[in-house]
Design an enzyme around this catalytic site. Structure first.
Site, PDB file in Angstrom:
ATOM      1  N   ASP A 135     -10.111  15.510  27.646  1.00  0.00           N
ATOM      2  CA  ASP A 135     -10.408  14.459  26.626  1.00  0.00           C
ATOM      3  C   ASP A 135     -11.780  14.113  26.201  1.00  0.00           C
ATOM      4  O   ASP A 135     -11.841  14.109  24.675  1.00  0.00           O
ATOM      5  CB  ASP A 135      -9.725  13.053  27.051  1.00  0.00           C
ATOM      6  CG  ASP A 135     -10.308  12.628  28.561  1.00  0.00           C
ATOM      7  OD1 ASP A 135     -11.055  13.275  29.094  1.00  0.00           O
ATOM      8  OD2 ASP A 135      -9.660  11.499  28.836  1.00  0.00           O
ATOM      9  N   ASN A 136     -12.709  14.147  27.050  1.00  0.00           N
ATOM     10  CA  ASN A 136     -14.033  14.056  26.657  1.00  0.00           C
ATOM     11  C   ASN A 136     -14.913  15.064  27.681  1.00  0.00           C
ATOM     12  O   ASN A 136     -14.787  15.322  28.717  1.00  0.00           O
ATOM     13  CB  ASN A 136     -14.670  12.967  26.413  1.00  0.00           C
ATOM     14  CG  ASN A 136     -14.165  12.096  27.549  1.00  0.00           C
ATOM     15  OD1 ASN A 136     -13.302  10.908  27.577  1.00  0.00           O
ATOM     16  ND2 ASN A 136     -15.166  12.137  28.762  1.00  0.00           N
ATOM     17  N   ASP A 144      -9.223  14.951  32.417  1.00  0.00           N
ATOM     18  CA  ASP A 144     -10.039  13.342  32.140  1.00  0.00           C
ATOM     19  C   ASP A 144     -11.389  13.795  32.539  1.00  0.00           C
ATOM     20  O   ASP A 144     -11.869  13.941  33.733  1.00  0.00           O
ATOM     21  CB  ASP A 144      -9.413  12.629  32.976  1.00  0.00           C
ATOM     22  CG  ASP A 144      -9.621  11.314  32.550  1.00  0.00           C
ATOM     23  OD1 ASP A 144     -10.396  11.113  31.834  1.00  0.00           O
ATOM     24  OD2 ASP A 144      -8.655  10.587  32.849  1.00  0.00           O
ATOM     25  N   ASP A 145     -12.059  13.875  31.519  1.00  0.00           N
ATOM     26  CA  ASP A 145     -13.820  13.893  31.859  1.00  0.00           C
ATOM     27  C   ASP A 145     -14.231  15.151  32.298  1.00  0.00           C
ATOM     28  O   ASP A 145     -15.081  15.194  33.082  1.00  0.00           O
ATOM     29  CB  ASP A 145     -13.973  12.753  32.671  1.00  0.00           C
ATOM     30  CG  ASP A 145     -14.092  11.484  31.997  1.00  0.00           C
ATOM     31  OD1 ASP A 145     -13.752  11.102  31.028  1.00  0.00           O
ATOM     32  OD2 ASP A 145     -14.623  10.635  32.891  1.00  0.00           O
ATOM     33  N   CYS A 149     -12.144   8.177  26.615  1.00  0.00           N
ATOM     34  CA  CYS A 149     -10.910   8.793  26.682  1.00  0.00           C
ATOM     35  C   CYS A 149      -9.855   8.282  25.817  1.00  0.00           C
ATOM     36  O   CYS A 149      -9.294   8.933  24.987  1.00  0.00           O
ATOM     37  CB  CYS A 149     -10.394   8.937  28.047  1.00  0.00           C
ATOM     38  SG  CYS A 149     -10.102   7.201  29.039  1.00  0.00           S
TER      39      CYS A 149
END
Ligand SMILES: *[C@@H]1O[C@H](CO)[C@@H](O)[C@H](O)[C@H]1NC(C)=O
Ligand SMILES: *[C@@H]1O[C@H](CO)[C@@H](O)[C@H](O)[C@H]1NC(C)=O
Ligand SMILES: *[C@@H]1O[C@H](CO)[C@@H](O)[C@H](O)[C@H]1NC(C)=O
Ligand SMILES: *[C@@H]1O[C@H](CO)[C@@H](O)[C@H](O)[C@H]1NC(C)=O
Length: 553
Positions: free
Chosen positions: A316-317, A40-41, A76
């Site tokens: 996700d990003n 995540d991130d 996300c």
């Protein structure tokens, strides 16, 4: 408040071998398993992966690195939905993290719960599992309204405590949600992942498996008030919390080691110290993810499944810290937020290889389908990535990444193109204020010098002419569907004689791009996808009856 929207596109003219023979899985052949690990991130360009020895050992050395992989939207929920559906944001209409334009309830109301990867994989004969965060607003209130479809077993991390590392909210199968105070969430996920692998292995005679492992590391810690009626304003954000055993790691690491920071005016010492601390906490939180990676490979090895399992590592990003004079965050169209880690490992995947071919999260499910021998769905906006020699390496010219959402720091932007090819590497943005930026990523990777109004040349053509083609391409990609997103030049040039921007630079198309092609404009900066606010919708077509300026009426 600012409501920006972004379409980000990436193109490639890499000379890829055409005509490689495809060898599809023959009926009865043993179908491969898939494990997707998505953090995540996680940044790529601040070098977080350099601090993950297990990712280095199992993926960088044993698999293929996709160096130019982009998220479809740097946020996300939209990005995760694009992964799960193989479709861009303008086609899922999930453009935000929360209602009315995003979040789990919008995912349900858009009908996507019947139309996404786990449902398709299960129908194709796979056992499917998911552990970790699904998407925002998947919560103690929404988890059973309805349950996410398509899974044999799940152990979700849900709101409110999705980002509380030591007291997360879990929700397993059809059970009631529960908290595990004192347990570190990434460790709990590692245990579930291993358990799912064992369960899946026990049914391998009948069905192969598809397992998603989605830890929240290195996302920041977010403590939300849970008393009914308490305002969301009571939410407190902290740097990510590492497992206690990792708190001492990387005492000297700083994001300042990244070349992306070197040209920037120095932020004051207090801010720099905080950002350094923040950066270290992210690396420390990733240490538990790294152990999870080790656990997954140890179990695959023990179960003798490595020869028939594809394992993917991504996020996700992306993320920036201090870049472009911004603090820490995501959601911008700049490279740190959109160019993300992506590794592929498995049977037939080259070891220790790096591919500079641009790909996005909309390509992931098509890639899995191709490897599993499942026919591609016509609504896919992405195409299979060239992960094994069995996959025909079609000349694939672009990837399409988009974003609508709130960007607290950066102001209003709308639509951008990343263009990567032999002799050029460009990034072009149309903001929702109709301002533009153009960067030469070869000479200005930090995106500091806007060339939009420059009189200069790029790959031998005046910048003013290159811009007309970029505009034409953006006209197609910002509202394309399916194959048109994969082959955008065939929309404007149906005769098939234009396959790259270089082809489109031919002077015989000057008048077409300069006078007939509508200009991409936005009427307003908004958080959702409203076609009526996004200017002309239909690109001009070269030659033929449909040529000429058109609009949607
Ligand atoms: C996208 O969803 C919003 C609601 O969130 C809706 O108002 C809008 O019309 C939808 N856009 C399209 C193009 O369907
Ligand atoms: C997984 O779910 C599918 C669809 O319901 C079912 O056919 C299959 O038997 C299940 N697998 C196991 C191991 O229960
Ligand atoms: C865990 O979180 C829940 C929900 O926020 C809270 O009620 C509970 O007190 C927390 N437990 C601990 C030990 O912090
Ligand atoms: C450093 O910058 C921050 C953010 O601009 C500001 O709030 C803070 O007061 C500054 N600190 C010093 C010591 O100048």
């Amino acid at each position: 408040m600012v409501y920006p929207a972004l379409t980000l596109l990436s193109l490639s003219w890499l000379a890829l071998a055409a005509g490689t023979t495809a060898s599809r899985c023959s009926p009865g052949a043993k179908r491969p398993n898939f494990v997707v690990i998505m953090t995540d991130d996680q940044d790529k360009l601040l070098n977080s992966v350099d601090y993950q020895p297990a990712v280095q050992k199992h993926f960088v050395e044993q698999g293929t690195t996709f160096d130019k992989h982009f998220c479809t939207m740097s946020q996300c929920c939209p990005s995760r939905v694009s992964y799960l559906t193989g479709r861009t944001g303008h086609n899922t209409n999930i453009t935000d993290v929360a209602p009315p334009h995003g979040g789990y309830t919008k995912f349900i109301s858009e009908g996507l719960n019947d139309n996404y990867a786990p449902v398709w994989m299960q129908e194709a004969g796979y056992n499917t599992y998911y552990t970790g965060k699904l998407m925002n607003r998947h919560s103690t209130r929404t988890y059973n309204d309805p349950y996410p479809k398509g899974f044999n077993q799940t152990n979700f991390l849900i709101e409110p405590n999705v980002y509380v590392y030591y007291n997360a909210t879990y929700q397993r199968n059809q059970d009631l949600p529960y908290y595990l105070p004192g347990r570190y969430s990434t460790d709990v996920l590692a245990e579930t992942a291993v358990e799912f692998l064992e369960h899946a292995a026990s049914d391998m005679e009948n069905r192969p498996f598809f397992i998603n492992i989605m830890p929240v590391g290195p996302h920041f810690e977010k403590v939300v008030p849970v008393e009914p009626g308490q305002s969301i304003a009571g939410t407190v954000l902290y740097p990510p919390v590492p497992a206690k055993r990792h708190e001492h790691l990387f005492p000297n690491a700083t994001p300042g080691e990244s070349s992306y920071l070197k040209d920037l005016p120095r932020l004051n010492e207090t801010v720099v110290d905080y950002l350094d601390h923040y950066y270290r906490r992210r690396l420390q939180a990733l240490a538990a993810v790294d152990e999870l990676v080790d656990d997954v490979f140890a179990k695959l090895d023990e179960l003798d499944l490595l020869d028939n399992t594809y394992v993917i590592y991504t996020t996700d990003n992306g993320y920036h810290i201090g870049n472009h004079r911004m603090n820490a965050g995501k959601t911008t169209c700049y490279e740190e937020d959109v160019n993300i880690p992506m590794y592929f490992r498995g049977p037939g995947v080259a070891k220790g290889k790096t591919i500079h071919y641009p790909t996005t999260h909309t390509d992931l499910v098509p890639t899995i389908f191709e490897l599993a021998g499942i026919p591609l769905r016509p609504e896919f906006d992405g195409a299979p990535m060239p992960v094994t020699k069995e996959i025909p390496q079609k000349k694939y010219e672009h990837v399409n990444i988009e974003f609508w959402g709130v960007n607290l720091e950066e102001g209003e932007y709308s639509s951008a193109i990343r263009l990567i090819g032999t002799g050029y590497d460009l990034m072009y943005v149309t903001w929702c204020t109709n301002e533009h930026e153009l960067y030469d990523m070869k000479t200005d990777a930090a995106q500091m010098h806007n060339l939009h109004s420059s009189q200069g040349y790029l790959f031998g053509y005046p910048i003013s002419k290159v811009l007309t083609r970029l505009n034409g391409l953006m006209m197609v990609l910002k509202s394309c569907k399916g194959q048109d997103c994969i082959y955008p030049w065939s929309v404007t040039h149906p005769e098939g004689d234009v396959r790259t921007i270089r082809d489109a630079m031919d002077p015989r198309f000057d008048q077409f791009y300069e006078e007939e092609m509508p200009v991409v404009v936005f009427d307003k900066c908004v958080r959702g996808y409203f076609t009526e606010l996004e200017g002309p919708q239909v690109p001009a077509v070269f030659g033929g009856a449909s040529s000429g300026k058109r609009s949607l009426d």
